[in-house]
Design a protein around this motif. Structure first.
Motif, PDB file in Angstrom:
ATOM      1  N   THR A  91       0.812  -1.219   0.000  1.00 25.80           N
ATOM      2  CA  THR A  91       0.000   0.000   0.000  1.00 25.80           C
ATOM      3  C   THR A  91       0.847   1.271   0.000  1.00 25.80           C
ATOM      4  OG1 THR A  91      -0.145  -0.040   2.421  1.00 25.80           O
ATOM      5  CG2 THR A  91      -1.920  -1.108   1.192  1.00 25.80           C
ATOM      6  N   GLN A  92       2.132   1.174   0.372  1.00 28.38           N
ATOM      7  CA  GLN A  92       2.965   2.362   0.509  1.00 28.38           C
ATOM      8  C   GLN A  92       4.051   2.409  -0.563  1.00 28.38           C
ATOM      9  OE1 GLN A  92       2.352   4.829   3.136  1.00 28.38           O
ATOM     10  NE2 GLN A  92       0.501   3.609   2.862  1.00 28.38           N
ATOM     11  N   PHE A  93       4.385   3.582  -1.005  1.00 28.60           N
ATOM     12  CA  PHE A  93       5.496   3.924  -1.887  1.00 28.60           C
ATOM     13  C   PHE A  93       5.965   2.794  -2.807  1.00 28.60           C
ATOM     14  CE2 PHE A  93      10.097   5.716  -2.118  1.00 28.60           C
ATOM     15  CZ  PHE A  93       9.835   6.258  -3.342  1.00 28.60           C
ATOM     16  N   VAL A  94       7.064   2.106  -2.451  1.00 30.66           N
ATOM     17  CA  VAL A  94       7.634   1.095  -3.337  1.00 30.66           C
ATOM     18  C   VAL A  94       6.630  -0.013  -3.609  1.00 30.66           C
ATOM     19  CG1 VAL A  94       9.441  -0.648  -3.587  1.00 30.66           C
ATOM     20  CG2 VAL A  94      10.010   1.606  -2.643  1.00 30.66           C
ATOM     21  N   GLY A  95       5.980  -0.517  -2.571  1.00 28.38           N
ATOM     22  CA  GLY A  95       5.010  -1.577  -2.758  1.00 28.38           C
ATOM     23  C   GLY A  95       3.852  -1.163  -3.654  1.00 28.38           C
ATOM     24  N   ARG A  96       3.408   0.074  -3.485  1.00 25.92           N
ATOM     25  CA  ARG A  96       2.302   0.564  -4.310  1.00 25.92           C
ATOM     26  C   ARG A  96       2.703   0.598  -5.783  1.00 25.92           C
ATOM     27  NH1 ARG A  96      -0.997   6.282  -3.347  1.00 25.92           N
ATOM     28  NH2 ARG A  96      -2.160   6.257  -5.300  1.00 25.92           N
ATOM     29  N   HIS A  97       3.915   1.075  -6.076  1.00 23.99           N
ATOM     30  CA  HIS A  97       4.372   1.099  -7.468  1.00 23.99           C
ATOM     31  C   HIS A  97       4.482  -0.311  -8.033  1.00 23.99           C
ATOM     32  CE1 HIS A  97       5.165   5.330  -8.252  1.00 23.99           C
ATOM     33  NE2 HIS A  97       5.701   5.453  -7.057  1.00 23.99           N
ATOM     34  N   ILE A  98       4.944  -1.260  -7.219  1.00 24.94           N
ATOM     35  CA  ILE A  98       5.070  -2.643  -7.689  1.00 24.94           C
ATOM     36  C   ILE A  98       3.702  -3.237  -7.994  1.00 24.94           C
ATOM     37  CG2 ILE A  98       5.662  -4.982  -6.912  1.00 24.94           C
ATOM     38  CD1 ILE A  98       8.139  -3.759  -5.558  1.00 24.94           C
ATOM     39  N   VAL A  99       2.732  -3.007  -7.115  1.00 20.90           N
ATOM     40  CA  VAL A  99       1.374  -3.503  -7.365  1.00 20.90           C
ATOM     41  C   VAL A  99       0.827  -2.901  -8.656  1.00 20.90           C
ATOM     42  CG1 VAL A  99      -1.015  -3.420  -6.555  1.00 20.90           C
ATOM     43  CG2 VAL A  99       0.825  -3.975  -4.949  1.00 20.90           C
ATOM     44  N   GLU A 100       0.984  -1.595  -8.828  1.00 19.54           N
ATOM     45  CA  GLU A 100       0.466  -0.931 -10.024  1.00 19.54           C
ATOM     46  C   GLU A 100       1.143  -1.445 -11.288  1.00 19.54           C
ATOM     47  OE1 GLU A 100       0.950   3.223  -9.167  1.00 19.54           O
ATOM     48  OE2 GLU A 100      -0.861   3.322  -7.929  1.00 19.54           O
ATOM     49  N   ALA A 101       2.443  -1.762 -11.200  1.00 19.54           N
ATOM     50  CA  ALA A 101       3.158  -2.274 -12.377  1.00 19.54           C
ATOM     51  C   ALA A 101       2.654  -3.658 -12.770  1.00 19.54           C
ATOM     52  CB  ALA A 101       4.656  -2.306 -12.095  1.00 19.54           C
ATOM     53  N   PHE A 102       2.390  -4.513 -11.799  1.00 18.91           N
ATOM     54  CA  PHE A 102       1.855  -5.845 -12.116  1.00 18.91           C
ATOM     55  C   PHE A 102       0.461  -5.733 -12.725  1.00 18.91           C
ATOM     56  CE2 PHE A 102       5.110  -7.755  -9.271  1.00 18.91           C
ATOM     57  CZ  PHE A 102       5.525  -8.774 -10.112  1.00 18.91           C
ATOM     58  N   LEU A 103      -0.353  -4.840 -12.184  1.00 14.04           N
ATOM     59  CA  LEU A 103      -1.693  -4.645 -12.746  1.00 14.04           C
ATOM     60  C   LEU A 103      -1.606  -4.136 -14.181  1.00 14.04           C
ATOM     61  CD1 LEU A 103      -3.540  -2.983  -9.717  1.00 14.04           C
ATOM     62  CD2 LEU A 103      -3.786  -5.346 -10.523  1.00 14.04           C
ATOM     63  N   ALA A 104      -0.694  -3.185 -14.414  1.00 14.21           N
ATOM     64  CA  ALA A 104      -0.537  -2.617 -15.759  1.00 14.21           C
ATOM     65  C   ALA A 104      -0.083  -3.671 -16.761  1.00 14.21           C
ATOM     66  CB  ALA A 104       0.465  -1.459 -15.724  1.00 14.21           C
ATOM     67  N   ALA A 105       0.635  -4.688 -16.272  1.00 11.29           N
ATOM     68  CA  ALA A 105       1.110  -5.764 -17.144  1.00 11.29           C
ATOM     69  C   ALA A 105       0.072  -6.866 -17.321  1.00 11.29           C
ATOM     70  CB  ALA A 105       2.402  -6.346 -16.585  1.00 11.29           C
ATOM     71  N   GLY A 106      -1.086  -6.700 -16.695  1.00 13.04           N
ATOM     72  CA  GLY A 106      -2.178  -7.639 -16.890  1.00 13.04           C
ATOM     73  C   GLY A 106      -2.233  -8.792 -15.909  1.00 13.04           C
ATOM     74  N   HIS A 107      -1.502  -8.703 -14.812  1.00  7.48           N
ATOM     75  CA  HIS A 107      -1.479  -9.785 -13.834  1.00  7.48           C
ATOM     76  C   HIS A 107      -2.471  -9.536 -12.700  1.00  7.48           C
ATOM     77  CE1 HIS A 107       1.964 -11.249 -15.990  1.00  7.48           C
ATOM     78  NE2 HIS A 107       2.647 -10.148 -15.749  1.00  7.48           N
ATOM     79  N   GLY A 108      -2.862 -10.590 -12.011  1.00  7.74           N
ATOM     80  CA  GLY A 108      -3.710 -10.466 -10.835  1.00  7.74           C
ATOM     81  C   GLY A 108      -2.843 -10.294  -9.600  1.00  7.74           C
ATOM     82  N   VAL A 109      -3.284  -9.461  -8.674  1.00  9.66           N
ATOM     83  CA  VAL A 109      -2.474  -9.153  -7.501  1.00  9.66           C
ATOM     84  C   VAL A 109      -3.288  -9.317  -6.220  1.00  9.66           C
ATOM     85  CG1 VAL A 109      -1.090  -7.415  -6.307  1.00  9.66           C
ATOM     86  CG2 VAL A 109      -1.059  -7.524  -8.802  1.00  9.66           C
TER      87      VAL A 109
END
Length: 320
Positions: free
Chosen positions: A9-27
């Motif tokens: 939910t915070q900073f680095v983790g949030r960017h990582i979650v958003e990147a996986f979503l943008a690549a079409g993966h489930g998180v």
């Protein structure tokens, strides 16, 4: 792919979650639910707390994921709990560590095969400036012990970009935006190096998609301080030598990111990302990192160790 992020939910983790979503993966994320959560509704929230050991990971029982990305593992007890719990539930474990694991940070450049700090004992739970690096060394070893070739260790440089509540990189962006004569550390020839959080996140996706293993330093373009302040749009820098900064009681807390070239930790602003670059690490233009951080800062309400009033006092004292 289905991805589990420990934290998210915070900073680095949030960017990582958003990147996986943008690549079409489930998180899915495992969260204690104590931090502000602005992630999309598509993210599955699982609630738990590794500090409670196996009992705190009950929400993971009976589930399978292609990979786990551990953004929030700071102590051996936390990482031992999640690594053991997920050993048969994930194909790959990606641990986000730090360049602070290196034992000789005055090397130029710092590479993945450089010596690491002595590991902390597994019962150490207090995270301080002194224990942070040794704790991460122990966490890395636990992950490698449990997962072998099924793990990757990411060692990011200081991370920059939107959502950065650490206020380290944002201080310089914010201060540059206020204009006027600006206190600048050193003489402009020392170096600064950060990694854009979005580059870190995109590389994490690549590590999972391609099943990469081993350790990777994640660092962005290395610039002189003169070039860095130019990127930020500073018009009137007032360069102040290290000795003068010390007489005014200004150190790393007040002037984050600044490490003199010849200091004991000077190599941490000379981290080699060559292995990661060869594997596909992207580099965002430093001007874009600064621009996007400046836009985010406007509503972030950050506070800095060096106030405008204190900066003015120091500049006045150095003129006298």
């Amino acid at each position: 792919m289905n991805i589990l992020v420990l934290g998210g939910t915070q900073f680095v983790g949030r960017h990582i979650v958003e990147a996986f979503l943008a690549a079409g993966h489930g998180v899915s994320i495992l969260t204690r639910g104590k931090s502000r959560d602005e992630l999309p509704a598509a993210v599955e929230r699982l609630h738990g707390d590794r500090n409670q050991g196996a009992a705190g990971l009950a929400a993971l029982e009976g589930r399978l994921w292609d990979a786990c990305v551990d953004v929030s593992g700071y102590t051996p007890q936390q990482v031992r709990a999640s690594a053991a719990r997920l050993q048969d539930q994930v194909r790959q474990y990606v641990f986000v560590s730090t360049v602070s694991v290196y034992a000789e940070p005055n090397r130029h450049p710092v590479r993945e095969d450089d010596p690491l700090l002595p590991p902390a004992a597994e019962d150490v739970t207090e995270v301080t400036g002194e224990t942070y690096g040794p704790l991460k060394v122990t966490c890395e070893r636990i992950v490698q012990e449990v997962y072998g070739e099924r793990c990757a260790i990411l060692r990011p440089q200081i991370v920059a970009g939107p959502y950065d509540h650490t206020a380290r990189y944002p201080y310089w962006v914010d201060r540059a935006g206020r204009g006027g004569e600006m206190l600048a550390p050193g003489d402009g020839s020392d170096h600064v190096q950060v990694i854009d959080a979005r580059d870190l996140a995109k590389f994490t996706v690549k590590v999972v998609e391609e099943g990469l293993s081993g350790a990777y330093n994640l660092a962005g373009p290395r610039m002189t301080w003169a070039a860095f302040l130019e990127v930020l749009g500073v018009q009137s820098p007032r360069w102040v030598p290290q000795a003068a900064l010390e007489t005014q009681g200004l150190g790393h807390r007040e002037l984050p990111l600044y490490l003199p070239e010849d200091s004991e930790q000077g190599g941490l602003m000379d981290v080699s990302p060559q292995r990661a670059l060869a594997a596909g690490l992207p580099h965002t233009d430093p001007a874009v990192t600064a621009r996007d951080t400046r836009l985010w800062i406007q509503g972030a309400g950050l506070r800095y160790a060096l106030s405008s009033e204190r900066e003015a006092e120091v500049l006045q004292a150095l003129q006298e």
